[in-house]
Design a protein around this motif. Structure first.
Motif, PDB file in Angstrom:
ATOM      1  N   LEU A  47      57.790  32.886  16.503  1.00 11.99           N
ATOM      2  CA  LEU A  47      58.856  32.428  15.611  1.00 11.99           C
ATOM      3  C   LEU A  47      59.511  31.166  16.144  1.00 11.99           C
ATOM      4  O   LEU A  47      59.822  30.243  15.379  1.00 11.99           O
ATOM      5  N   SER A  48      59.729  31.102  17.452  1.00  8.39           N
ATOM      6  CA  SER A  48      60.384  29.921  18.032  1.00  8.39           C
ATOM      7  C   SER A  48      59.570  28.657  17.774  1.00  8.39           C
ATOM      8  O   SER A  48      60.117  27.592  17.483  1.00  8.39           O
ATOM      9  N   LEU A  49      58.246  28.763  17.867  1.00  9.31           N
ATOM     10  CA  LEU A  49      57.382  27.608  17.622  1.00  9.31           C
ATOM     11  C   LEU A  49      57.438  27.185  16.153  1.00  9.31           C
ATOM     12  O   LEU A  49      57.462  25.988  15.840  1.00  9.31           O
ATOM     13  N   GLU A  50      57.475  28.157  15.264  1.00  5.32           N
ATOM     14  CA  GLU A  50      57.553  27.847  13.836  1.00  5.32           C
ATOM     15  C   GLU A  50      58.860  27.127  13.501  1.00  5.32           C
ATOM     16  O   GLU A  50      58.873  26.143  12.744  1.00  5.32           O
ATOM     17  N   THR A  84      53.987  37.168  32.945  1.00  2.00           N
ATOM     18  CA  THR A  84      55.327  36.881  32.414  1.00  2.00           C
ATOM     19  C   THR A  84      55.280  36.397  30.976  1.00  2.00           C
ATOM     20  O   THR A  84      56.318  36.083  30.398  1.00  2.00           O
ATOM     21  N   ALA A  85      54.081  36.358  30.388  1.00  2.00           N
ATOM     22  CA  ALA A  85      53.894  36.007  28.973  1.00  2.00           C
ATOM     23  C   ALA A  85      54.511  34.660  28.615  1.00  2.00           C
ATOM     24  O   ALA A  85      55.188  34.521  27.598  1.00  2.00           O
ATOM     25  N   LYS A  86      54.287  33.670  29.461  1.00  4.23           N
ATOM     26  CA  LYS A  86      54.779  32.326  29.156  1.00  4.23           C
ATOM     27  C   LYS A  86      54.036  31.753  27.953  1.00  4.23           C
ATOM     28  O   LYS A  86      52.873  32.098  27.710  1.00  4.23           O
ATOM     29  N   GLU A 141      50.731  26.014  23.295  1.00  5.67           N
ATOM     30  CA  GLU A 141      51.963  26.333  22.560  1.00  5.67           C
ATOM     31  C   GLU A 141      53.102  25.415  22.985  1.00  5.67           C
ATOM     32  O   GLU A 141      53.913  24.979  22.151  1.00  5.67           O
ATOM     33  N   GLN A 142      53.169  25.113  24.277  1.00  3.23           N
ATOM     34  CA  GLN A 142      54.230  24.222  24.759  1.00  3.23           C
ATOM     35  C   GLN A 142      54.065  22.799  24.252  1.00  3.23           C
ATOM     36  O   GLN A 142      55.030  22.028  24.228  1.00  3.23           O
TER      37      GLN A 142
END
Length: 410
Positions: free
Chosen positions: A21-24, A49-51, A56-57
């Motif tokens: 959601l944050s990426l969207e 840690t599921a970075k 995605e970054q």
């Protein structure tokens, strides 16, 4: 109408889809993402840690990820100070700040003025002997009781981290920790937990998932981590940071830095096996146990996160809480309809200052056993135990264990 950027906070249990959601939202509103995860600030252990992946970054700029070495310490005050600078800078540049993470202490430190500023060095301080970190917790508590009896009354004698923090505040600021907190609570809009809201236009998006579905996803997530090379990541990290200490008969410390991360200590028994044993039946059995343990603690952690959100946000009677909107992530085939589109509409209404077609979640006050800084400690001389807060104390007095001991004494 002038645009007014809100502070967007995405809450939700691990595995609920916060990163997606944050990426969207970052793509839609040209925003930047600020991690609020106490383990992702450390370099290494990217899988466990599921970075957000490097791919995605690349979609949006991410802040406060990979900024520390694994052994370094990082307090919530340091996190808050770093994050606030980033938020201020983003707002000045008309960039939407999106806070994402599962460490609720971090998120609370941004939303409310609840923490003491970094101590200054311009005041007279008590002797440094009061800051002997090697002393047992009970000894430090006795010192705190002499210097700040009110704060000592609120802290469990075994809570060494908080006791040291109170002594450090007194040493560096020249004022009792309890007095500073009381002054903070006296501010307009403050609560029993601390100061008032820091951002009046903050909005919280809470990702909700049916428990059975989330548990299944978390189990599958662990399996996917194994496929993605988790064992290789853990083995390399163990070899680099833990192996020499174990050879020197030192006990690995899983209470500091990234070593606290869920998933590292759970594999200790497998990682410490001799290499020739890892591919034996014993090694395979040990690995299977570690994987199941990781799944168990991950499910427990998700449950704890959801409970914390209910208690500290929706359950609060005594402080102003930003509007929180629930988004149902149970059915991934309806993600666009149930999650992405409502989130965009909610944020757009805040930016435009227009009426929102979605209703925030209702406040549901609950009795919480999560202690806060105003709680008193209670000592049960029957059970020889100390409890923090009225809820924990009442629960103990009504417990079978206490009643049995009481009957035995009588």
């Amino acid at each position: 109408m002038a645009l007014r950027l809100p502070l967007v906070v995405i809450l939700g249990a691990t595995g609920s889809g916060k990163t997606k959601l944050s990426l969207e939202l970052a793509r839609k509103f040209k925003g930047e993402i600020i991690s609020a995860d106490s383990m992702q600030v450390y370099k290494g252990l990217d899988i466990i840690t599921a970075k957000a992946t490097k791919e995605e970054q690349s979609v949006a700029l991410h802040h406060l990820i990979d900024i520390l070495e694994p052994h370094e310490s990082f307090t919530v005050v340091e996190y808050r100070n770093s994050a606030l600078k980033i938020i201020d800078n983003l707002i000045k540049r008309n960039k939407l700040p999106i806070i994402v993470g599962g460490t609720n202490y971090y998120i609370e430190s941004l939303l409310w003025k609840i923490l003491i500023e970094e101590p200054g060095d311009h005041v007279k301080a008590p002797p440094s002997r009061y800051l002997d970190h090697e002393l047992p917790s009970e000894e430090l508590h006795k010192k705190l009781k002499l210097l700040d009896p009110e704060m000592a009354r609120r802290l469990h004698p075994n809570n060494k981290r908080k006791i040291l923090r109170s002594l450090e505040v007194l040493h560096q600021k020249g004022k009792q920790h309890s007095r500073i907190l009381d002054e903070q609570r006296s501010a307009e809009g403050a609560s029993a937990t601390g100061g008032p809201l820091r951002f009046p236009n903050a909005v919280i998006l809470k990702l909700d998932c049916e428990k059975e579905i989330l548990d299944q996803r978390l189990n599958q997530r662990v399996d996917k981590m194994i496929e993605d090379g988790l064992l290789h990541e853990l083995a390399n990290f163990h070899k680099q940071y833990n192996e020499s200490r174990i050879k020197n008969s030192e006990i690995p410390d899983y209470t500091k830095g990234v070593f606290q991360s869920i998933g590292f200590k759970e594999f200790h028994s497998y990682l410490t096996l001799p290499e020739d044993e890892k591919n034996t039946e014993k090694g395979h059995q040990e690995l299977a146990k570690c994987i199941e343990q990781l799944k168990l603690v991950t499910r427990r952690y998700a449950k704890k996160q959801n409970k914390w959100t209910r208690n500290r946000f929706l359950g609060r009677r005594d402080r102003e809480v930003p509007p929180m909107y629930g988004l149902d992530v149970s059915d991934l085939s309806k993600w666009e309809e149930k999650v992405t589109q409502p989130a965009i509409e909610i944020i757009q209404s805040f930016i435009n200052g227009s009426e929102c077609n979605h209703l925030p979640l209702p406040m549901e006050p609950v009795a919480t056993s999560v202690p806060n800084s105003l709680d008193n400690t209670h000592f049960c001389d029957v059970c020889d135990r100390i409890f923090v807060g009225e809820v924990q104390w009442k629960e103990h007095l009504g417990s079978n264990r206490h009643r049995k001991r009481l009957l035995k004494l009588k």
